[in-house]
Enzyme design. Structure first.
Site, short mmCIF file in Angstrom:
data_model
loop_
_atom_site.label_atom_id
_atom_site.label_comp_id
_atom_site.label_asym_id
_atom_site.label_seq_id
_atom_site.Cartn_x
_atom_site.Cartn_y
_atom_site.Cartn_z
N TYR A 47 0.45 -0.74 -0.22
CA TYR A 47 -0.14 -0.15 -0.35
C TYR A 47 0.73 1.05 -0.41
O TYR A 47 0.38 2.07 -0.60
CB TYR A 47 -0.78 0.49 1.38
CG TYR A 47 -1.72 1.05 1.26
CD1 TYR A 47 -2.94 0.47 0.87
CD2 TYR A 47 -1.68 1.71 2.48
CE1 TYR A 47 -4.11 2.04 1.13
CE2 TYR A 47 -2.83 3.00 2.25
CZ TYR A 47 -3.97 2.91 1.57
OH TYR A 47 -4.56 3.73 1.79
N LYS A 65 1.03 4.02 -2.51
CA LYS A 65 0.07 5.18 -2.45
C LYS A 65 1.52 6.57 -2.94
O LYS A 65 1.36 7.29 -3.34
CB LYS A 65 -0.01 5.41 -1.02
CG LYS A 65 -1.32 4.58 -0.90
CD LYS A 65 -2.54 5.32 -1.95
CE LYS A 65 -3.99 5.05 -1.07
NZ LYS A 65 -4.96 5.55 -2.38
N1 LIG Z 1 -10.03 6.32 5.51
C1 LIG Z 1 -8.87 6.61 5.92
O1 LIG Z 1 -8.28 7.06 6.91
C2 LIG Z 1 -7.56 6.67 3.86
C3 LIG Z 1 -6.22 7.70 4.35
C4 LIG Z 1 -5.37 7.57 3.87
C5 LIG Z 1 -5.89 7.15 2.68
N2 LIG Z 1 -7.14 6.52 2.04
C6 LIG Z 1 -7.81 6.59 0.75
O2 LIG Z 1 -9.00 6.89 0.46
C7 LIG Z 1 -9.38 6.60 -0.23
C8 LIG Z 1 -11.23 5.94 0.28
O3 LIG Z 1 -10.35 4.71 1.44
P1 LIG Z 1 -11.99 4.52 1.97
O4 LIG Z 1 -11.46 4.92 3.14
O5 LIG Z 1 -13.15 5.01 1.95
O6 LIG Z 1 -12.13 2.77 1.71
P2 LIG Z 1 -13.69 2.04 1.91
O7 LIG Z 1 -13.57 0.36 1.29
O8 LIG Z 1 -15.15 2.36 2.46
O9 LIG Z 1 -14.14 2.79 -0.12
C9 LIG Z 1 -13.20 1.87 -1.52
C10 LIG Z 1 -14.48 1.44 -2.12
O10 LIG Z 1 -13.76 1.34 -3.49
C11 LIG Z 1 -14.23 -0.24 -3.76
N3 LIG Z 1 -12.90 -0.41 -4.85
C12 LIG Z 1 -12.59 -2.26 -4.25
N4 LIG Z 1 -11.28 -2.30 -5.18
C13 LIG Z 1 -12.05 -1.09 -6.66
C14 LIG Z 1 -12.06 -1.66 -8.15
N5 LIG Z 1 -11.19 -1.84 -8.30
N6 LIG Z 1 -12.31 -0.82 -8.98
C15 LIG Z 1 -13.56 -0.01 -7.95
N7 LIG Z 1 -13.55 -0.41 -7.11
C16 LIG Z 1 -13.35 -0.74 -5.82
C17 LIG Z 1 -14.71 -0.94 -3.00
O11 LIG Z 1 -15.42 -1.47 -3.74
C18 LIG Z 1 -14.75 0.58 -2.08
O12 LIG Z 1 -16.62 0.74 -1.95
C19 LIG Z 1 -8.95 4.68 -1.42
O13 LIG Z 1 -7.88 5.07 -1.77
C20 LIG Z 1 -7.94 4.72 0.36
O14 LIG Z 1 -6.55 3.97 0.37
C21 LIG Z 1 -7.71 6.12 3.22
#
Ligand SMILES: NC(=O)c1ccc[n+]([C@@H]2O[C@H](COP(=O)([O-])OP(=O)(O)OC[C@H]3O[C@@H](n4cnc5c(N)ncnc54)[C@H](O)[C@@H]3O)[C@@H](O)[C@H]2O)c1
Length: 337
Positions: free
Chosen positions: A163, A167
């Site tokens: 990851y 990223k």
């Molecule tokens: N939540 C946090 O604090 C946080 C922190 C840093 C980065 N992020 C990044 O933000 C983004 C969203 O994270 P989140 O916490 O909302 O996650 P989440 O799991 O709630 O949502 C991610 C969504 O992406 C969809 N997904 C997964 N693989 C896929 C694919 N191949 N094609 C299409 N859709 C797909 C999933 O079905 C899911 O609904 C991610 O890229 C994550 O790495 C989140």
């Protein structure tokens, strides 16, 4: 009147968490939205078309315009079809927001090739796939917005080598797009988001703490608080708007109610010889020259905690309800020996 009236946006991973909040706000600001979500488990396994469709229904419920797409961003051809779907449904594409993501956390020495590849495929290749197809249109129409989700984990999260690499790769990809596409009025920026979603539920320490204290998972406590994943959306809507035309090639942190501008690597000290260095010389001089940095520069991933630790007196109130803080201009110690 919305900030995005007349615009068309593709948001990947828009069925849940941070992406859902972004899709809803872009639609409220007037954009027509392609809501992409494969509907997978956090690990990337499985598929559920209702996840994207549900957000489309929510958008239509307040009078917005949206269509669902349930293909995987990791599939190059599918990413092309997402872009085509936007054009077929709404006549154009102006904004792409790459949010889709999965986790397969493991220490480097335990990680399988498959765990490595699955995460790289969704995050890094998926972001490339969408940027590639969108950039063809953006170049032709001389306008476009690329907004990619990176993460503080990029700077060295120890249990997430796949990851972190993906990223960090997204940062390089974003900056490359920013430099290549600015001549076509296209901007590309990366956001390091935060929000208590199922991704945060998967961090054992945080899950256990909230379960013990509140009897609930982090994602069940987030709505309406500083941990709400929807808090990331206003920054993305701003970056997508005409008002952000000159904002290109930056990294932003969206940490709770903080919108942070992140620094990018730059040379902070250098030793220049008039010959090729010997190893003995480096053993002698490197620790001495860079001692201050070796003490102070660590592989930070805890930016939110760093913000929390800023003393009260260092904040300046810039408008009612808004405070500002900036790092000191020269944080790198004395330049003398
Ligand atoms: N939540 C946090 O604090 C946080 C922190 C840093 C980065 N992020 C990044 O933000 C983004 C969203 O994270 P989140 O916490 O909302 O996650 P989440 O799991 O709630 O949502 C991610 C969504 O992406 C969809 N997904 C997964 N693989 C896929 C694919 N191949 N094609 C299409 N859709 C797909 C999933 O079905 C899911 O609904 C991610 O890229 C994550 O790495 C989140």
């Amino acid at each position: 009147m919305g900030m995005l009236d007349g615009k068309v946006a593709l948001v990947t991973g828009a069925g849940r968490g941070i992406g859902r909040g972004i899709a809803l706000l872009l639609a409220r600001e007037g954009a027509a939205v392609v809501v992409n979500d494969l509907g997978t488990a956090l690990s990337g396994e499985g598929k559920d078309e209702s996840v994207a469709q549900q957000v489309v229904r929510e958008i239509e419920g307040f009078g917005g315009r949206a269509v669902a797409n349930s293909e995987s961003v990791a599939d190059y051809g599918a990413a092309g079809r997402m872009v085509e779907q936007a054009v077929e449904a709404f006549g154009r594409l102006d904004v792409v927001v790459n949010v889709a993501g999965i986790l397969r956390d493991r220490m480097i020495f335990n990680m399988t090739e498959e765990e490595w590849q699955a995460v790289l495929d969704v995050h890094l290749k998926g972001t490339f796939n969408v940027c590639k197809w969108a950039s063809v249109r953006f170049r032709e129409q001389r306008w476009g917005r690329i907004i990619n989700m990176s993460s503080t984990s990029a700077f060295g999260a120890p249990g997430q080598p796949n990851y972190a690499a993906a990223k960090a790769g997204i940062i390089g990809l974003t900056l490359s797009c920013a430099n290549a596409l600015s001549r076509y009025n296209v901007t590309a920026n990366a956001v390091l988001p935060s929000g208590w979603t199922r991704m945060i539920d998967s961090i054992p320490t945080v899950r256990e703490r909230t379960l013990q204290e509140y009897g609930k998972l982090p994602s069940e406590l987030a709505a309406g608080t500083e941990r709400d994943p929807a808090n990331v959306a206003p920054l993305v809507a701003f970056l997508a708007s005409d008002r952000a035309q000159s904002v290109n090639g930056y990294l932003f942190g969206a940490f709770g109610y903080n919108i942070a501008l992140m620094s990018q690597p730059k040379v902070i000290k250098t030793l220049r010889a008039d010959h090729r260095w010997t190893v003995e010389e480096l053993c002698e001089i490197v620790p001495r020259a860079f001692a201050h940095e070796f003490e102070t520069i660590t592989n930070q991933t805890g930016f939110s905690s760093a913000i929390e630790a800023i003393p009260e007196g260092e904040w300046i109130e810039v408008m009612p309800g808004v405070r500002f803080w900036a790092t000191k201009l020269e944080p790198y110690g004395e330049l003398t020996w």
